[in-house]
Design an enzyme around this catalytic site. Structure first.
Site, PDB file in Angstrom:
ATOM      1  N   GLU A 141       7.834  -3.443  10.388  1.00 13.19           N
ATOM      2  CA  GLU A 141       7.662  -2.036  10.011  1.00 13.19           C
ATOM      3  C   GLU A 141       6.747  -1.441  10.929  1.00 13.19           C
ATOM      4  O   GLU A 141       5.484  -1.030  10.625  1.00 13.19           O
ATOM      5  CB  GLU A 141       7.373  -1.823   8.233  1.00 13.19           C
ATOM      6  N   GLU A 312      15.791  -4.821   3.699  1.00 14.12           N
ATOM      7  CA  GLU A 312      14.514  -4.615   2.584  1.00 14.12           C
ATOM      8  C   GLU A 312      15.416  -4.008   1.724  1.00 14.12           C
ATOM      9  O   GLU A 312      15.138  -3.356   2.018  1.00 14.12           O
ATOM     10  CB  GLU A 312      12.743  -5.754   2.413  1.00 14.12           C
ATOM     11  N   MET A 362       2.387  -7.243  -8.022  1.00 19.90           N
ATOM     12  CA  MET A 362       3.013  -6.793  -8.760  1.00 19.90           C
ATOM     13  C   MET A 362       4.223  -5.927  -8.312  1.00 19.90           C
ATOM     14  O   MET A 362       4.845  -5.481  -9.086  1.00 19.90           O
ATOM     15  CB  MET A 362       2.466  -5.567  -9.338  1.00 19.90           C
TER      16      MET A 362
HETATM   17  C1  GAL Z   1       7.823  -3.524   2.901  1.00 20.46           C
HETATM   18  C2  GAL Z   1       7.091  -4.359   4.044  1.00 20.46           C
HETATM   19  C3  GAL Z   1       7.413  -5.985   2.859  1.00 20.46           C
HETATM   20  C4  GAL Z   1       6.593  -5.643   1.527  1.00 20.46           C
HETATM   21  C5  GAL Z   1       7.511  -4.315   1.229  1.00 20.46           C
HETATM   22  C6  GAL Z   1       6.967  -4.244  -0.561  1.00 20.46           C
HETATM   23  O1  GAL Z   1       7.416  -2.114   3.785  1.00 20.46           O
HETATM   24  O2  GAL Z   1       7.963  -4.805   5.301  1.00 20.46           O
HETATM   25  O3  GAL Z   1       6.176  -6.946   3.975  1.00 20.46           O
HETATM   26  O4  GAL Z   1       5.619  -5.643   1.799  1.00 20.46           O
HETATM   27  O5  GAL Z   1       7.398  -3.255   2.128  1.00 20.46           O
HETATM   28  O6  GAL Z   1       7.994  -2.949  -0.684  1.00 20.46           O
END
Ligand code: GAL
Length: 646
Positions: A141, A312, A362
């Site tokens: 990111e 993700e 969390m």
């Molecule tokens: C994304 C990030 C992850 C984690 C996630 C939590 O922005 O790439 O490492 O932090 O958010 O929602």
């Protein structure tokens, strides 16, 4: 088509094999690992501990999983920062942003570039040919936590060089920026300062160049990693995971060097972050707004030149929004199918197991933190795995009939010079996209200058600077093209277009904008004619060369929509009614078949398959023959998904 993000370094080795076997049994085939593991890979300068990672790769590979290995450059360890504190980024006020979280780096610090090259090279050499690795993710990111723009001495030095390459002489820079204004003229590039810390607003042209420079630095940094990985990992793909509602650098530019784009989809968190009204935030709190994730699927399919993953996927409540609700039962499954409907090749959940420690304790995972079982999101992912196995391979996505031109520089320019406090480019594009989707239309999101051939309708919510390439693509487009307010209003150097706005677009729609007004909340102006509604936030006084081209007028009689053939210019920010009426009229004119969907149901096509999604609280009956249904039924319940053969 499913994946998961996994952190072997967070768990005892004893559980790796069991985790891997359970992933595989759920239908998961891809696992992303490694992107934050630097302190475990190199605990002290030069002391490499790569054995554990090799073991993790072996365990995952043996279970039948394919690994996406992330480079760990989002998290340089403490010893490295202590050795080279000038890696740290600097904020606009001049404060150094310190160690203790992540992304504590400036893209312009030479020692950081050197250290990044070093660690990426070590990993690429060591693991480039590892059979478990299918591909690589560069960094994590880019730009997260406001880290694209940095205001330190290295940033200044690199900015000066960038300017020198761009302008050649300081006289050319003075001219381009209009530095005669307020006696800002400079005698040498060494006199250039960063556009911050002044008494009032700094020169918008300087700020735009600083943004372009910063965006280029990210792309160059990514390319540096890509070249190293390509040299040592032949045949492996390379991707990067982008973010939602994030415009700080030109993603299309970075996407050119990747095999495909990925993005991180947190639909509930984004509802809290996007400037929705309070009523909308409450309404969509547990389901997300039905166009939030889809807008990004379509954007990143464009950034990835037709290919994208969700790297993700939100699996349950997150930790980082002001409020973090639990997704309504069925939503994790819905989000997964929605991504696939938009052409995602893989949807990878973040994360396998909730961590019970540190910043993200969390944040839900597919498994409970004590490993006693699957979370509700994990159960839904299991269901999706079984359903995908039954459905078999999904057909390829087809090109949409509608293109929406999305421009990062317009986002920067409207932030640099908003003129009206609520002229938010992100919101404007979102509302146009939403209106198209509510008509049941599929949308491709493309950069300015991309070929528009094959599109029946092209939407340009706003494009401040129309480059020669963009103008040529518009001129060549066979379909209808609709431009929104401020399009063509600025030159490349952030001056008012020489022939007045909309500048080069006057060749296509003969109008001139004489004055503009921003309207404070509560002020609006009715529009009547071939389309109707009102404008809010922004209106323009335009003169049409031929009054017969005026298709709709403001309540005060001035032109609101001007069309020449299939080229249309809208002189204001359309409210919900106007954008709806406008899109319906444009779709009809372009000969597109539309639907009238309730505002909480959406449809999307992936080749010959149709997908429907219900974000509302009422059942919806789909106008689809029961015999064609592949998944679900004609009756689409809340959070339901139906898939059919068209
Ligand atoms: C994304 C990030 C992850 C984690 C996630 C939590 O922005 O790439 O490492 O932090 O958010 O929602």
């Amino acid at each position: 088509m499913l994946g998961v993000c996994y952190y072997p370094e967070h768990w005892s080795r004893d559980v790796w094999a069991d985790d891997a076997a359970r992933m595989f049994a759920m239908g998961i085939r891809y696992v992303r690992i490694g992107e934050f593991a630097w302190s475990r890979l190199e605990p002290r300068p030069g002391e490499m501990h790569l054995g554990w990672l090799r073991e993790a790769l072996d365990v995952l590979g043996a279970a039948g999983l394919k690994v996406v290995l992330g480079t760990p450059t989002a998290t340089p360890p403490k010893w490295l920062i202590d050795q080279h504190p000038d890696i740290l980024p600097v904020d606009e006020k001049g404060a150094v942003r310190g160690f203790g979280s992540r992304r504590h780096t400036s893209f312009s610090a030479p020692v950081w570039l050197e250290q990044s090259r070093r660690i990426v090279e070590i990993l690429a050499r060591e693991f480039g040919l590892h059979p478990a690795i299918a591909g690589w993710q560069t960094d994590n990111e880019y730009g997260c936590h406001s880290t694209v723009l940095s205001y330190g001495p290295h940033d200044l030095a690199a900015f000066r060089l960038w300017l020198e390459r761009r302008y050649g002489s300081i006289a050319a820079l003075n001219e381009a920026w209009g530095n005669v204004f307020w006696s800002m003229e400079l005698n040498a590039f060494s006199e250039v300062s960063l556009p911050c810390g002044a008494v009032t607003e700094t020169n918008p042209a300087a700020r735009l160049d600083f943004w372009r420079f910063s965006s280029d630095q990210v792309a160059a940094y990514d390319l540096m990693q890509i070249e190293i990985i390509r040299a040592h990992a032949p045949g492996r793909f390379i991707t990067h995971n982008f973010m939602g509602f994030f415009h700080e650098f030109d993603h299309f530019k970075l996407g050119e060097n990747l095999d495909f784009a990925s993005w991180d989809s947190y639909p509930l968190g984004f509802v809290e972050r996007f400037p929705f009204s309070e009523a909308e935030r409450r309404r969509w709190a547990e389901t997300s707004h039905p166009d939030v994730a889809p807008l990004h699927h379509d954007l990143y399919r464009g950034v990835g030149r037709g290919r994208f993953w969700v790297m993700e996927q939100q699996p349950g409540p997150v930790n980082w929004a002001p409020w973090n609700p639990i997704p309504r039962p069925g939503q994790i499954r819905l989000f997964t199918f929605e991504a696939l409907a938009h052409g995602a090749e893989v949807v990878s959940y973040f994360r396998w197991r909730q961590a019970s420690f540190a910043q993200e304790q969390m944040h839900a995972g597919l498994n409970l933190p004590d490993n006693s079982g699957l979370s509700p999101g994990g159960q839904e992912a299991t269901q999706v795995g079984a359903e995908l196995a039954r459905l078999g391979p999904l057909p390829a996505s087809a090109k949409a009939d509608v293109a929406l031109v999305f421009d990062y520089a317009s986002s920067w320019m409207t932030r640099i010079q908003p003129q009206g406090q609520d002229f938010n480019y992100s919101e404007l594009t979102f509302r146009w996209y939403e209106a198209a989707r509510r008509l049941g239309l599929d949308v491709d999101i493309v950069p300015p200058g991309a070929s528009l051939s094959g599109y029946k309708l092209v939407l340009v919510p706003s494009l401040l600077h129309v480059s020669d390439a963009a103008a040529a693509a518009f001129a060549a487009a066979a379909g209808d093209v609709l431009w929104g307010p401020r399009s063509g209003s600025k030159t490349r150097d952030f001056s008012i277009a020489a022939s007045l706005p909309p500048g080069p677009l006057q060749e296509l729609v003969p109008v001139r904008v004489l004055e503009v007004a921003s309207l404070r909340p509560g002020l609006s102006l009715g529009v009547e004619g071939e389309v109707s509604g009102a404008v809010e936030r922004w209106r323009e006084h335009v003169v049409a060369a031929d009054p017969a081209d005026i298709r709709a007028r403001f309540a005060d009689g001035q032109a609101a929509l001007v069309s020449k053939g299939n080229r249309h210019y809208l002189a204001g920010w359309p409210d919900a009614a106007l954008v709806k009426s406008l899109l319906a009229a444009m779709a009809a004119k372009a000969g597109l078949g539309t639907l009238t969907l309730p505002d909480d149901v959406r449809i999307r096509h992936r080749g010959p398959w149709g997908f429907a999604f219900n974000y509302g609280t009422q059942d919806f009956t789909l106008p689809v023959d029961e015999s064609r249904i592949l998944l679900g039924s004609r009756n689409l319940p809340p959070s339901g998904v139906t898939v059919w053969q068209r």
